[in-house]
Enzyme design. Sequence first.
Site, PDB file in Angstrom:
ATOM      1  N   ASN A 110       5.890 -19.307  23.260  1.00  0.00           N
ATOM      2  CA  ASN A 110       4.602 -19.819  22.826  1.00  0.00           C
ATOM      3  C   ASN A 110       3.742 -20.117  24.051  1.00  0.00           C
ATOM      4  O   ASN A 110       4.190 -19.959  25.196  1.00  0.00           O
ATOM      5  CB  ASN A 110       4.769 -21.080  21.974  1.00  0.00           C
ATOM      6  CG  ASN A 110       3.781 -21.124  20.820  1.00  0.00           C
ATOM      7  OD1 ASN A 110       2.593 -21.270  21.030  1.00  0.00           O
ATOM      8  ND2 ASN A 110       4.287 -20.983  19.595  1.00  0.00           N
ATOM      9  N   PHE A 146      -2.643 -23.586  19.541  1.00  0.00           N
ATOM     10  CA  PHE A 146      -2.312 -24.323  20.757  1.00  0.00           C
ATOM     11  C   PHE A 146      -2.937 -23.727  22.004  1.00  0.00           C
ATOM     12  O   PHE A 146      -2.854 -24.303  23.081  1.00  0.00           O
ATOM     13  CB  PHE A 146      -0.788 -24.350  20.943  1.00  0.00           C
ATOM     14  CG  PHE A 146      -0.066 -25.077  19.860  1.00  0.00           C
ATOM     15  CD1 PHE A 146      -0.016 -26.454  19.845  1.00  0.00           C
ATOM     16  CD2 PHE A 146       0.547 -24.378  18.834  1.00  0.00           C
ATOM     17  CE1 PHE A 146       0.659 -27.127  18.839  1.00  0.00           C
ATOM     18  CE2 PHE A 146       1.227 -25.042  17.828  1.00  0.00           C
ATOM     19  CZ  PHE A 146       1.277 -26.416  17.826  1.00  0.00           C
ATOM     20  N   SER A 181       2.871 -17.945  15.722  1.00  0.00           N
ATOM     21  CA  SER A 181       1.455 -17.820  16.064  1.00  0.00           C
ATOM     22  C   SER A 181       1.027 -18.982  16.931  1.00  0.00           C
ATOM     23  O   SER A 181       1.267 -20.152  16.602  1.00  0.00           O
ATOM     24  CB  SER A 181       0.608 -17.790  14.792  1.00  0.00           C
ATOM     25  OG  SER A 181      -0.764 -17.756  15.111  1.00  0.00           O
ATOM     26  N   CYS A 182       0.375 -18.682  18.048  1.00  0.00           N
ATOM     27  CA  CYS A 182       0.088 -19.712  19.038  1.00  0.00           C
ATOM     28  C   CYS A 182      -1.392 -20.010  19.198  1.00  0.00           C
ATOM     29  O   CYS A 182      -1.767 -20.808  20.044  1.00  0.00           O
ATOM     30  CB  CYS A 182       0.654 -19.290  20.394  1.00  0.00           C
ATOM     31  SG  CYS A 182      -0.073 -17.760  21.047  1.00  0.00           S
ATOM     32  N   GLN A 183      -2.265 -19.388  18.414  1.00  0.00           N
ATOM     33  CA  GLN A 183      -3.690 -19.548  18.651  1.00  0.00           C
ATOM     34  C   GLN A 183      -4.148 -21.000  18.527  1.00  0.00           C
ATOM     35  O   GLN A 183      -5.060 -21.440  19.215  1.00  0.00           O
ATOM     36  CB  GLN A 183      -4.484 -18.666  17.682  1.00  0.00           C
ATOM     37  CG  GLN A 183      -4.316 -17.176  17.950  1.00  0.00           C
ATOM     38  CD  GLN A 183      -4.636 -16.797  19.373  1.00  0.00           C
ATOM     39  OE1 GLN A 183      -5.699 -17.101  19.869  1.00  0.00           O
ATOM     40  NE2 GLN A 183      -3.701 -16.158  20.046  1.00  0.00           N
TER      41      GLN A 183
END
Length: 413
Positions: free
Chosen positions: A127, A88, A84-86
């Site tokens: 990512n 960053f 999950s990249c939210q």
Amino acid sequence: MLDSLDRPLRAIDLFCGAGGLSQGFRDAGYDVPFALDFDADSVATYRANHPETHVELASIVNFDPARITEIVDGPIDVVLGGPSCQSFSTAGRKSGWVSEDDERNDLWEHMFGIVEHVRPRAFLMENVPGMVLWRDGAFGDKILKRFRSIGYKVTKDILLAADWGVPQRRRRLFIVGVRDGEAFDFPEPTHLGGWRRDTLKLWEARRRERGLLEHVTVADALSGLPQVVADTSTARYTAAPRATSPFARYIRRGSRVVRDHDVQALGAETLDLIDQIPAGGTWRDIPPHKLPDRYRGMRRTDSTNLLGRLDWALPSYTVTTQFNNVTTGCVTHPGENRTLSVREGARLQTFPDTYRFVGSLQSRCRQIGNAVPPLLAHVLAYRLAVHLDGTSAAAHHRPAPVIKRSRAQANPG
């Protein structure tokens, strides 16, 4: 580079979501026997499109890596994952950057644990670029060092999806580790183009000099789609494949009907605002006296993509998880006063038209926006297969570069 194998490579997909990485690796000839995700709608979508794969509905945080080797019979060559990249992402930054105590920052460590247990020949992590930019690169260095500590030669790069034929200006970080042999070299771009109209001539000269293909455009991506429908029922194409763009012919292979071609309804005020915005424009193209009061305190340099309308002649901006909401960025249809449909977002992400999505409209948009474009995944999968196998013969398939259609056909509007 290692000796050639007499079988397809096998990959497992962590944080699999709707299956963008898996689709691309399957297109390249890989077997994908196992996938994992904690989101029920994403798992339902994945199962609908990859029935051969054993998919676990579970959080990687609580998942025992030993379960994978119990489920998967035989070797695992590659571990895939997009934690999950939210946290960053630009949208996920807090107080100007990433929150120290955001637990999403640690999800990559659970992927590391599985790689350490499974010991694949290679891994690929995707990512947002912020993952390696945080703390002046110290966080990214930490990730690379951990994987290097268990014997992987690790390389990273930030790729623009449009440079490999995806009709989208999406920039994402990819980290690839190889356990034996030489370090992985990322593929060279096949396409090139500009982002801003005032520099397009310079980019075009550079493209010609390098002998690369033109970027695939929004017009190419949406070619042949019918009017949107009121629900998720099927609709018919407006043209035979031969009358559409090369991209549309590629993306609709095997599909006879259009699914998921529904949109978010807009309120009267929003419709009035986007009606005043030309293709390629934003809220800044609306005369100031016609803007609602809440916009009048904004500087012209703020929220540059707010209420943005896509340009037929360019790739789209990044397809986000909220592309059903025109106030979140540049997601207004280039020729109609509406958001992109679910299917249009899927096309910009290069999901084939045969791909089915499960869940509410908001859920389907989120799944699509979170995915790795399958075409880009295919490019990377083939490159990795050649690197590991030393051959592209038989088991693995080279992606054919998608060609932009002629300028005479560039604007279907």
